[in-house]
Design a protein around this motif. Structure first.
Motif: not given
Length: 172
Positions: A111-113, A124-127, A152-153, A167-169
């Motif tokens: 449930s995240h991008s 990277f997680c985009l919480e 997203i690239k 954002n975290a790795p």
């Protein structure tokens, strides 16, 4: 009674945890327990992320005496046995991870991008970014989606695109 410990006693007192866990796992499969299988499975069990063939080779002790072809064969055997998943990355390199690690990662990432840096290849997680809504109307008859992903690239902060606050790795 002798006061000297046997070799087997010493082995059970000070087991090498990753190798011992790998041996137990292989015995549980009812498979032949060989040193290459133990070492390769132990390397995958210790990996925090999926490992390429080269990363598995690098994780093996130098004195293991396991050649690259044997590592390929063991990885293929583990994949065929359903113990390990083999996936191709965006860089077209196969990576291997334990099936249960993949299931846990899948649940955690449901449930995240994500942001994928096209320069260095890191994810990277985009919480804070909402994943897209399920495309119910766009699916053909008989199809059923269980989750949607958004990636997203572009270029990450380390590669020169600006700030990456919040954002975290990604552990994937």
């Amino acid at each position: 009674m002798s006061t000297h410990a046997t070799r087997d006693d010493l082995a059970t007192q000070q087991p090498d945890a990753p190798d011992a866990a790998a041996r137990t796992r292989l015995r549980g499969l009812g498979s032949r327990v060989t040193e290459p299988r133990v070492r390769v499975l132990a390397a995958l069990m210790q990996g925090a992320e999926p490992l390429s063939h080269q990363a598995v080779c690098d994780a093996l002790p130098e004195d293991a005496g396991i050649d690259r072809v044997t590592v390929y064969r063991v990885l293929d055997w583990l994949v065929a046995g359903g113990v390990v998943h083999k996936t191709a990355g965006a860089d077209r390199v196969f990576r291997f991870s334990l099936a249960e690690h993949d299931a846990a990662r899948e649940a955690a990432h449901r449930s995240h991008s994500h942001f994928h840096c096209t320069h260095c290849g890191r994810d990277f997680c985009l919480e804070a970014a909402e994943p897209p809504a399920m495309p119910k109307a766009a699916l053909p008859a008989g199809f059923a989606a269980d989750h949607a992903e958004l990636t997203i690239k572009g270029c990450c902060a380390d590669c020169g695109a600006g700030s990456q606050q919040g954002n975290a790795p990604c552990p994937k």
